[in-house]
Enzyme design. Structure first.
Site, PDB file in Angstrom:
ATOM      1  N   CYS A   1      71.407   0.685 -43.921  1.00  0.00           N
ATOM      2  CA  CYS A   1      71.608   1.540 -42.803  1.00  0.00           C
ATOM      3  C   CYS A   1      73.103   1.426 -42.264  1.00  0.00           C
ATOM      4  O   CYS A   1      73.765   2.309 -41.437  1.00  0.00           O
ATOM      5  CB  CYS A   1      70.882   1.232 -41.579  1.00  0.00           C
ATOM      6  SG  CYS A   1      69.100   1.224 -42.078  1.00  0.00           S
TER       7      CYS A   1
ATOM      8  N   ASN B   1      64.416   7.638 -39.416  1.00  0.00           N
ATOM      9  CA  ASN B   1      65.352   6.799 -39.775  1.00  0.00           C
ATOM     10  C   ASN B   1      65.944   7.256 -41.086  1.00  0.00           C
ATOM     11  O   ASN B   1      65.252   7.193 -42.124  1.00  0.00           O
ATOM     12  CB  ASN B   1      64.845   5.398 -39.736  1.00  0.00           C
ATOM     13  CG  ASN B   1      65.712   4.282 -40.346  1.00  0.00           C
ATOM     14  OD1 ASN B   1      66.848   4.896 -40.808  1.00  0.00           O
ATOM     15  ND2 ASN B   1      65.548   3.149 -39.995  1.00  0.00           N
TER      16      ASN B   1
ATOM     17  N   HIS C   1      72.817   3.603 -34.569  1.00  0.00           N
ATOM     18  CA  HIS C   1      71.880   3.926 -35.858  1.00  0.00           C
ATOM     19  C   HIS C   1      70.391   4.182 -35.164  1.00  0.00           C
ATOM     20  O   HIS C   1      70.095   3.903 -34.148  1.00  0.00           O
ATOM     21  CB  HIS C   1      71.705   2.578 -36.580  1.00  0.00           C
ATOM     22  CG  HIS C   1      70.728   2.928 -37.771  1.00  0.00           C
ATOM     23  ND1 HIS C   1      70.782   3.729 -38.509  1.00  0.00           N
ATOM     24  CD2 HIS C   1      69.693   1.882 -37.776  1.00  0.00           C
ATOM     25  CE1 HIS C   1      69.582   3.663 -39.189  1.00  0.00           C
ATOM     26  NE2 HIS C   1      68.873   2.443 -38.976  1.00  0.00           N
TER      27      HIS C   1
HETATM   28  O1  UT7 Z   1      66.924   0.732 -40.292  1.00  0.00           O
HETATM   29  C1  UT7 Z   1      66.884  -0.546 -39.999  1.00  0.00           C
HETATM   30  C2  UT7 Z   1      65.527  -0.900 -40.206  1.00  0.00           C
HETATM   31  N1  UT7 Z   1      64.342  -0.517 -39.538  1.00  0.00           N
HETATM   32  C3  UT7 Z   1      64.151  -0.838 -38.548  1.00  0.00           C
HETATM   33  O2  UT7 Z   1      64.822  -1.032 -37.539  1.00  0.00           O
HETATM   34  C4  UT7 Z   1      62.597  -0.756 -37.889  1.00  0.00           C
HETATM   35  C5  UT7 Z   1      62.350  -2.273 -37.005  1.00  0.00           C
HETATM   36  N2  UT7 Z   1      61.025  -2.238 -36.554  1.00  0.00           N
HETATM   37  C6  UT7 Z   1      60.269  -1.342 -35.775  1.00  0.00           C
HETATM   38  O3  UT7 Z   1      61.005  -0.328 -35.278  1.00  0.00           O
HETATM   39  C7  UT7 Z   1      59.018  -1.754 -35.230  1.00  0.00           C
HETATM   40  O4  UT7 Z   1      58.637  -3.015 -35.640  1.00  0.00           O
HETATM   41  C8  UT7 Z   1      57.831  -0.946 -35.871  1.00  0.00           C
HETATM   42  C9  UT7 Z   1      58.073   0.556 -35.492  1.00  0.00           C
HETATM   43  C10 UT7 Z   1      58.207  -0.849 -37.627  1.00  0.00           C
HETATM   44  C11 UT7 Z   1      56.413  -1.337 -35.775  1.00  0.00           C
HETATM   45  O5  UT7 Z   1      56.249  -1.415 -34.200  1.00  0.00           O
HETATM   46  P1  UT7 Z   1      55.885  -2.605 -33.520  1.00  0.00           P
HETATM   47  O6  UT7 Z   1      55.688  -2.415 -32.178  1.00  0.00           O
HETATM   48  O7  UT7 Z   1      56.425  -3.967 -34.269  1.00  0.00           O
HETATM   49  O8  UT7 Z   1      54.331  -2.687 -34.198  1.00  0.00           O
HETATM   50  P2  UT7 Z   1      53.439  -3.959 -35.453  1.00  0.00           P
HETATM   51  O9  UT7 Z   1      54.040  -4.118 -36.502  1.00  0.00           O
HETATM   52  O10 UT7 Z   1      53.718  -5.070 -34.247  1.00  0.00           O
HETATM   53  O11 UT7 Z   1      52.152  -3.453 -35.339  1.00  0.00           O
HETATM   54  C12 UT7 Z   1      51.212  -3.027 -34.231  1.00  0.00           C
HETATM   55  C13 UT7 Z   1      49.872  -2.553 -34.701  1.00  0.00           C
HETATM   56  C14 UT7 Z   1      49.277  -3.432 -35.933  1.00  0.00           C
HETATM   57  O12 UT7 Z   1      47.999  -3.299 -35.627  1.00  0.00           O
HETATM   58  P3  UT7 Z   1      47.270  -4.831 -35.489  1.00  0.00           P
HETATM   59  O13 UT7 Z   1      47.617  -5.836 -36.478  1.00  0.00           O
HETATM   60  O14 UT7 Z   1      47.840  -4.994 -33.995  1.00  0.00           O
HETATM   61  O15 UT7 Z   1      45.802  -4.365 -35.226  1.00  0.00           O
HETATM   62  C15 UT7 Z   1      49.798  -2.178 -37.091  1.00  0.00           C
HETATM   63  O16 UT7 Z   1      48.959  -2.694 -38.209  1.00  0.00           O
HETATM   64  O17 UT7 Z   1      50.350  -1.340 -35.168  1.00  0.00           O
HETATM   65  C16 UT7 Z   1      49.611  -1.138 -36.549  1.00  0.00           C
HETATM   66  N3  UT7 Z   1      50.437  -0.134 -37.117  1.00  0.00           N
HETATM   67  C17 UT7 Z   1      49.988   1.361 -36.968  1.00  0.00           C
HETATM   68  N4  UT7 Z   1      49.131   1.890 -36.462  1.00  0.00           N
HETATM   69  C18 UT7 Z   1      49.071   3.296 -36.540  1.00  0.00           C
HETATM   70  C19 UT7 Z   1      51.739  -0.163 -37.908  1.00  0.00           C
HETATM   71  N5  UT7 Z   1      51.992   1.115 -38.396  1.00  0.00           N
HETATM   72  C20 UT7 Z   1      51.031   2.105 -37.859  1.00  0.00           C
HETATM   73  C21 UT7 Z   1      51.135   3.427 -37.928  1.00  0.00           C
HETATM   74  N6  UT7 Z   1      50.024   4.038 -37.242  1.00  0.00           N
HETATM   75  N7  UT7 Z   1      51.958   4.293 -38.667  1.00  0.00           N
END
Ligand code: UT7
Length: 331
Positions: A117, A288, A258
């Site tokens: 990125c 992204n 970004h």
């Molecule tokens: O370009 C540079 C690289 N990328 C980034 O900068 C991305 C950085 N990370 C993020 O933006 C965030 O961490 C995410 C958007 C990827 C995830 O958000 P989060 O608030 O950190 O969520 P999480 O990973 O803690 O997941 C929370 C819950 C989980 O369920 P449980 O374990 O709480 O029951 C996931 O399984 O959300 C669930 N989950 C989803 N639910 C519905 C994960 N992805 C999805 C989805 N739809 N697409």
């Protein structure tokens, strides 16, 4: 502190986005997710997906043609082509060479930069150094990403986040008016590579039936860890780039970050002391697009009159590597 004198300036920019719009609701039809989850956790509403036959070279070439036309640069005048991509069309040769052939820039040297990125900023910085050395005057810096080709479409934790697109900039020697790249800070940390990577399909674990069956050639990410590192590193990079330019947050007319997640963007802006009305956001429309996010955002900002002549721009990015960086530019 003495204000830096720019060596290279951005003469023009361009972008290309594929026509195909995929909404969160479209994704919710094929995996266990929802528009509500994607919007509230990331700010993304929709993204563009390129057709199968269109790769990074084509995405980038289309953006590059726009930038070249705006700067009135003929293909034969381009001395250097640097292409940032995490999704090369093929392993050999570089996507930059394929793009050079598409553009007809037969007098240029061309190579890829792989910094995920942060790649566009790495590319700009390398082109700036090339111009500083006097070896060439016209550099085409392109970022082109077909993220849809490396996603695991069964994995809702990554598939909803990314999109495809290309962005470009023509860099020329600064003309002494004070416009150009004023400062940059680029960094990486290979110890954290496995937070965001494609484990297989390279020379150590070459493509095989087992790689394909287990999806080891596809993108894997530890989202929460990446989130924390992104906020910390981008904040630090902004501080350093601002200081090197002799600017404070008050000097910044527009922050072009970004575009990975609106929450990361908001946290970075808050830390840098820049209000959200001075922050460019298009993550809602494109998701992204890895290194293509920054040049596409800059191009849209210019078109909207938010990054016009003499505007002070702070740009910042973070990605796989890990890599991160920030740059100050007077447009
Ligand atoms: O370009 C540079 C690289 N990328 C980034 O900068 C991305 C950085 N990370 C993020 O933006 C965030 O961490 C995410 C958007 C990827 C995830 O958000 P989060 O608030 O950190 O969520 P999480 O990973 O803690 O997941 C929370 C819950 C989980 O369920 P449980 O374990 O709480 O029951 C996931 O399984 O959300 C669930 N989950 C989803 N639910 C519905 C994960 N992805 C999805 C989805 N739809 N697409």
């Amino acid at each position: 502190m003495k204000k830096p004198k720019p060596i290279a300036e951005i003469a023009s920019t361009g972008r290309f986005l594929p026509d195909n719009v995929v909404t969160n609701d479209d994704l919710a039809e094929r995996m266990d997710t929802s528009d509500e989850w994607i919007r509230t956790r990331t700010g993304i509403r929709e993204r563009r997906i390129a057709p199968p036959e269109m790769g990074a070279a084509e995405l980038g070439a289309r953006a590059a043609r726009v930038a070249m036309e705006r700067a009135a640069v003929e293909p034969g005048e381009v001395d250097l082509i640097i292409v940032s991509t995490a999704t090369p069309d093929r392993w050999l040769p570089s996507t930059a060479c394929d793009m050079q052939a598409l553009l007809g820039c037969s007098n240029a040297l061309a190579f890829d930069v792989m910094a995920a990125c942060t790649g566009h900023m790495y590319g700009l910085s390398m082109a700036e150094g090339y111009i500083a050395s006097g070896r060439g005057e016209v550099a085409l810096v392109v970022a082109a990403e077909k993220m849809s080709a490396i996603l695991d479409w069964e994995d809702r934790t990554t598939a909803v986040l990314f999109g495809d697109g290309g962005g470009a900039a023509v860099l020329k020697p600064a003309n002494g008016s004070g416009r150009g790249i004023l400062s940059s800070h680029l960094q990486s940390d290979g110890n954290l590579a496995e937070l965001l990577y494609r484990p297989g399909g390279g020379a150590v674990d070459p493509l095989s039936q087992s790689v394909l069956d287990e999806g080891r050639h596809l993108l894997k990410m530890q989202g929460r860890e990446i989130f924390k590192n992104a906020v910390r590193s981008m904040a630090e990079a902004c501080d350093i780039a601002l200081k090197k330019a002799g600017w404070t947050a008050l000097d910044v007319d527009l922050l072009v970050p970004h575009q990975a997640n609106i929450r990361i963007i908001e946290a970075t802006a808050k830390y840098a002391g820049i209000p959200m009305d001075k922050v460019f956001v298009n993550v809602d429309r494109y998701g992204n697009m890895s290194s293509a996010t920054v040049p596409i955002a800059l191009d849209e900002a210019i078109e909207e009159g938010r990054a016009g002549p003499d505007a002070n721009i702070l740009t910042v990015a973070f990605g796989a590597g890990l890599t991160w960086g920030a740059m100050t530019i007077r447009m």
